[in-house]
Design an enzyme around this catalytic site. Structure first.
Site, mmCIF file in Angstrom:
data_model
loop_
_atom_site.group_PDB
_atom_site.id
_atom_site.type_symbol
_atom_site.label_atom_id
_atom_site.label_comp_id
_atom_site.label_asym_id
_atom_site.label_seq_id
_atom_site.Cartn_x
_atom_site.Cartn_y
_atom_site.Cartn_z
ATOM 1 N N GLY A 16 -67.459 -24.302 -8.026
ATOM 2 C CA GLY A 16 -67.529 -22.940 -8.575
ATOM 3 C C GLY A 16 -66.319 -22.127 -8.162
ATOM 4 O O GLY A 16 -66.426 -20.934 -7.877
ATOM 5 N N ALA A 17 -65.148 -22.792 -8.142
ATOM 6 C CA ALA A 17 -63.954 -22.176 -7.540
ATOM 7 C C ALA A 17 -63.036 -21.497 -8.542
ATOM 8 O O ALA A 17 -61.953 -21.051 -8.187
ATOM 9 C CB ALA A 17 -63.179 -23.230 -6.756
ATOM 10 N N ARG A 19 -63.449 -18.692 -9.998
ATOM 11 C CA ARG A 19 -63.416 -17.226 -9.876
ATOM 12 C C ARG A 19 -64.252 -16.786 -8.672
ATOM 13 O O ARG A 19 -64.882 -17.620 -8.002
ATOM 14 C CB ARG A 19 -63.955 -16.587 -11.160
ATOM 15 C CG ARG A 19 -65.436 -16.810 -11.357
ATOM 16 C CD ARG A 19 -65.940 -16.266 -12.668
ATOM 17 N NE ARG A 19 -67.387 -16.097 -12.615
ATOM 18 C CZ ARG A 19 -68.172 -15.976 -13.681
ATOM 19 N NH1 ARG A 19 -67.644 -16.019 -14.879
ATOM 20 N NH2 ARG A 19 -69.461 -15.810 -13.541
ATOM 21 N N ASP A 66 -69.845 -30.350 -14.032
ATOM 22 C CA ASP A 66 -71.084 -29.599 -13.826
ATOM 23 C C ASP A 66 -71.730 -30.224 -12.590
ATOM 24 O O ASP A 66 -72.046 -31.421 -12.601
ATOM 25 C CB ASP A 66 -71.974 -29.774 -15.075
ATOM 26 C CG ASP A 66 -73.338 -29.117 -14.926
ATOM 27 O OD1 ASP A 66 -73.753 -28.815 -13.789
ATOM 28 O OD2 ASP A 66 -73.996 -28.920 -15.969
ATOM 29 N N VAL A 67 -71.905 -29.435 -11.541
ATOM 30 C CA VAL A 67 -72.406 -30.011 -10.279
ATOM 31 C C VAL A 67 -73.819 -30.580 -10.384
ATOM 32 O O VAL A 67 -74.249 -31.341 -9.510
ATOM 33 C CB VAL A 67 -72.343 -28.996 -9.105
ATOM 34 C CG1 VAL A 67 -70.907 -28.650 -8.745
ATOM 35 C CG2 VAL A 67 -73.168 -27.745 -9.391
ATOM 36 N N SER A 145 -77.645 -16.786 0.624
ATOM 37 C CA SER A 145 -77.597 -15.379 0.206
ATOM 38 C C SER A 145 -78.617 -14.583 1.007
ATOM 39 O O SER A 145 -79.632 -15.149 1.459
ATOM 40 C CB SER A 145 -77.960 -15.293 -1.286
ATOM 41 O OG SER A 145 -78.206 -13.951 -1.665
ATOM 42 N N TYR A 157 -83.913 -17.576 -7.665
ATOM 43 C CA TYR A 157 -82.679 -17.557 -6.860
ATOM 44 C C TYR A 157 -83.004 -17.478 -5.372
ATOM 45 O O TYR A 157 -82.383 -18.163 -4.555
ATOM 46 C CB TYR A 157 -81.848 -16.355 -7.318
ATOM 47 C CG TYR A 157 -80.494 -16.199 -6.681
ATOM 48 C CD1 TYR A 157 -79.400 -16.953 -7.118
ATOM 49 C CD2 TYR A 157 -80.280 -15.266 -5.671
ATOM 50 C CE1 TYR A 157 -78.147 -16.773 -6.554
ATOM 51 C CE2 TYR A 157 -79.034 -15.080 -5.112
ATOM 52 C CZ TYR A 157 -77.969 -15.837 -5.560
ATOM 53 O OH TYR A 157 -76.721 -15.651 -4.994
ATOM 54 N N ALA A 160 -84.174 -20.805 -4.218
ATOM 55 C CA ALA A 160 -83.049 -21.750 -4.135
ATOM 56 C C ALA A 160 -82.202 -21.466 -2.898
ATOM 57 O O ALA A 160 -81.808 -22.390 -2.174
ATOM 58 C CB ALA A 160 -82.190 -21.664 -5.397
ATOM 59 N N LYS A 161 -81.938 -20.185 -2.626
ATOM 60 C CA LYS A 161 -81.048 -19.847 -1.511
ATOM 61 C C LYS A 161 -81.741 -20.085 -0.159
ATOM 62 O O LYS A 161 -81.080 -20.361 0.837
ATOM 63 C CB LYS A 161 -80.551 -18.406 -1.645
ATOM 64 C CG LYS A 161 -79.560 -18.217 -2.800
ATOM 65 C CD LYS A 161 -78.418 -19.226 -2.738
ATOM 66 C CE LYS A 161 -77.189 -18.784 -3.526
ATOM 67 N NZ LYS A 161 -76.149 -19.845 -3.552
HETATM 68 P P1 NAD Z 1 -69.541 -16.066 -9.974
HETATM 69 O O1 NAD Z 1 -70.554 -16.064 -11.050
HETATM 70 O O2 NAD Z 1 -68.456 -15.047 -10.006
HETATM 71 O O3 NAD Z 1 -68.864 -17.506 -9.861
HETATM 72 C C1 NAD Z 1 -69.639 -18.680 -9.845
HETATM 73 C C2 NAD Z 1 -68.798 -19.830 -10.326
HETATM 74 O O4 NAD Z 1 -69.636 -21.004 -10.316
HETATM 75 C C3 NAD Z 1 -68.294 -19.642 -11.775
HETATM 76 O O5 NAD Z 1 -66.917 -19.913 -11.856
HETATM 77 C C4 NAD Z 1 -69.128 -20.655 -12.572
HETATM 78 O O6 NAD Z 1 -68.460 -21.190 -13.701
HETATM 79 C C5 NAD Z 1 -69.378 -21.724 -11.513
HETATM 80 N N1 NAD Z 1 -70.523 -22.557 -11.865
HETATM 81 C C6 NAD Z 1 -71.739 -22.146 -12.316
HETATM 82 N N2 NAD Z 1 -72.516 -23.206 -12.602
HETATM 83 C C7 NAD Z 1 -71.788 -24.318 -12.319
HETATM 84 C C8 NAD Z 1 -72.040 -25.695 -12.407
HETATM 85 N N3 NAD Z 1 -73.216 -26.158 -12.846
HETATM 86 N N4 NAD Z 1 -71.075 -26.560 -12.023
HETATM 87 C C9 NAD Z 1 -69.882 -26.101 -11.584
HETATM 88 N N5 NAD Z 1 -69.568 -24.798 -11.477
HETATM 89 C C10 NAD Z 1 -70.518 -23.915 -11.837
HETATM 90 O O7 NAD Z 1 -70.375 -15.984 -8.606
HETATM 91 P P2 NAD Z 1 -69.958 -15.502 -7.119
HETATM 92 O O8 NAD Z 1 -70.468 -14.120 -6.966
HETATM 93 O O9 NAD Z 1 -68.538 -15.832 -6.832
HETATM 94 O O10 NAD Z 1 -70.938 -16.436 -6.261
HETATM 95 C C11 NAD Z 1 -70.510 -17.620 -5.612
HETATM 96 C C12 NAD Z 1 -71.643 -18.135 -4.739
HETATM 97 O O11 NAD Z 1 -72.014 -17.135 -3.781
HETATM 98 C C13 NAD Z 1 -72.906 -18.466 -5.513
HETATM 99 O O12 NAD Z 1 -73.549 -19.581 -4.934
HETATM 100 C C14 NAD Z 1 -73.750 -17.226 -5.322
HETATM 101 O O13 NAD Z 1 -75.111 -17.501 -5.494
HETATM 102 C C15 NAD Z 1 -73.394 -16.853 -3.901
HETATM 103 N N6 NAD Z 1 -73.640 -15.448 -3.572
HETATM 104 C C16 NAD Z 1 -73.006 -14.434 -4.228
HETATM 105 C C17 NAD Z 1 -73.266 -13.119 -3.876
HETATM 106 C C18 NAD Z 1 -72.601 -11.941 -4.543
HETATM 107 O O14 NAD Z 1 -72.957 -10.803 -4.209
HETATM 108 N N7 NAD Z 1 -71.673 -12.134 -5.454
HETATM 109 C C19 NAD Z 1 -74.175 -12.843 -2.842
HETATM 110 C C20 NAD Z 1 -74.802 -13.896 -2.198
HETATM 111 C C21 NAD Z 1 -74.521 -15.201 -2.562
#
Ligand code: NAD
Length: 256
Positions: A16-17, A19, A66-67, A145, A157, A160-161
């Site tokens: 998920g790198a 963005r 896709d993971v 999270s 969610y 899952a977390k």
């Molecule tokens: P985001 O939506 O900006 O980025 C997530 C990335 O994961 C995207 O680039 C997407 O294409 C990729 N992705 C989604 N499904 C995928 C798959 N099946 N295979 C490969 N890639 C996949 O999210 P973010 O805010 O950067 O979050 C990153 C992580 O941190 C996530 O696990 C999220 O649950 C966790 N998180 C985020 C927050 C927050 O406030 N943003 C808080 C707690 C936890």
């Protein structure tokens, strides 16, 4: 005075790198000297992060997978091995939200979230662990999270977390004797496209949403992806080998 130990370059995979938090982690690990497989759903979305890392003098490739797809995960890991070398750092960061109140939640909203966060982390970790064991060194960091503690509208969610935390502790127990640590970082509110989507669902502008959330954060601000990348870099560090099975809340205060 103690001499700082130098961290030898390793090969990392960050899921998920393309963005948000994952992109920031990928850039941080590259800046720390590691070669990075920037893994996301498609190549196109990864190219900007790869170019930024290369422009800063680092090494990276884009890997489309896709993971939650077993065959795609195997291919992604094989490609990383062939092009960057043995992966010994794995950051399970890919994630999605499909928020809804329980009574309105569709079974496929539940399944989609479980598939990416839990099945995805499981498949990636199973595919990479043999390289870590062979090397007798490894670092796994999973993204949990504050929602693991419960969050209205996120029954899928939050489950899952919370699951990610149990997964992490079990990895620490099973893999510790091979020099592999496993830890989780549990962010609070971080400014990314994921939280922008939440604002939209709530019918608020992102600016208003961020300001409202920041009022309840003890340090008085919301988090940035770089805040999370710093915590991940700590767990990955060569000198963090005695820290395993932990969950670090990075939320601007005690998680609640
Ligand atoms: P985001 O939506 O900006 O980025 C997530 C990335 O994961 C995207 O680039 C997407 O294409 C990729 N992705 C989604 N499904 C995928 C798959 N099946 N295979 C490969 N890639 C996949 O999210 P973010 O805010 O950067 O979050 C990153 C992580 O941190 C996530 O696990 C999220 O649950 C966790 N998180 C985020 C927050 C927050 O406030 N943003 C808080 C707690 C936890």
């Amino acid at each position: 005075m103690t001499t700082p130990t130098t961290t030898p370059p390793r090969t990392a995979i960050v899921t998920g790198a393309a963005r948000g938090i994952g992109a920031s982690i990928a850039r941080r690990l590259a800046a720390d000297g590691h070669a990075v497989a920037v893994l996301d759903l498609d190549h196109g979305s990864c190219t900007e992060v790869v170019s930024q890392i290369e422009a800063d003098g680092g090494r990276a490739i884009s890997v489309a997978a896709d993971v939650s797809d077993e065959a795609a995960v195997r291919q992604a890991v094989d490609r990383t091995v062939a092009e960057l070398g043995t992966p010994t750092i794995l950051i399970n960061n890919a994630g999605i939200i499909r928020d809804n109140l329980l009574f309105k939640m569709a079974a496929d909203e539940w399944d989609a979230v479980m598939n990416v966060h839990l099945r995805g982390a499981f498949l990636m970790t199973r595919a990479v662990q043999s390289y870590m064991i062979q090397t007798r060194w490894g670092r796994i960091v999973n993204l949990s999270s504050t929602s693991a503690l419960g969050n209205r509208g996120q029954v899928n969610y939050s489950a899952a977390k919370a699951g990610v935390q149990g997964f992490t502790k079990t990895l620490a127990l099973e893999l510790g004797k091979f020099g592999v640590t496993a830890n989780a970082v549990a962010p609070g509110f971080i400014e990314t496209e994921m939280t922008a989507a939440t604002a939209e669902r709530l019918g608020m502008t992102f600016e208003d949403f961020k300001a409202a959330v920041a009022k309840d954060v003890p340090v008085g601000r919301i988090g940035s992806p770089a805040d999370i990348a710093r915590a991940v870099a700590f767990f990955v560090d060569e000198d963090a080998g005695f820290v395993s099975g932990q969950v670090l809340y990075v939320a601007g205060g005690p998680a609640s």
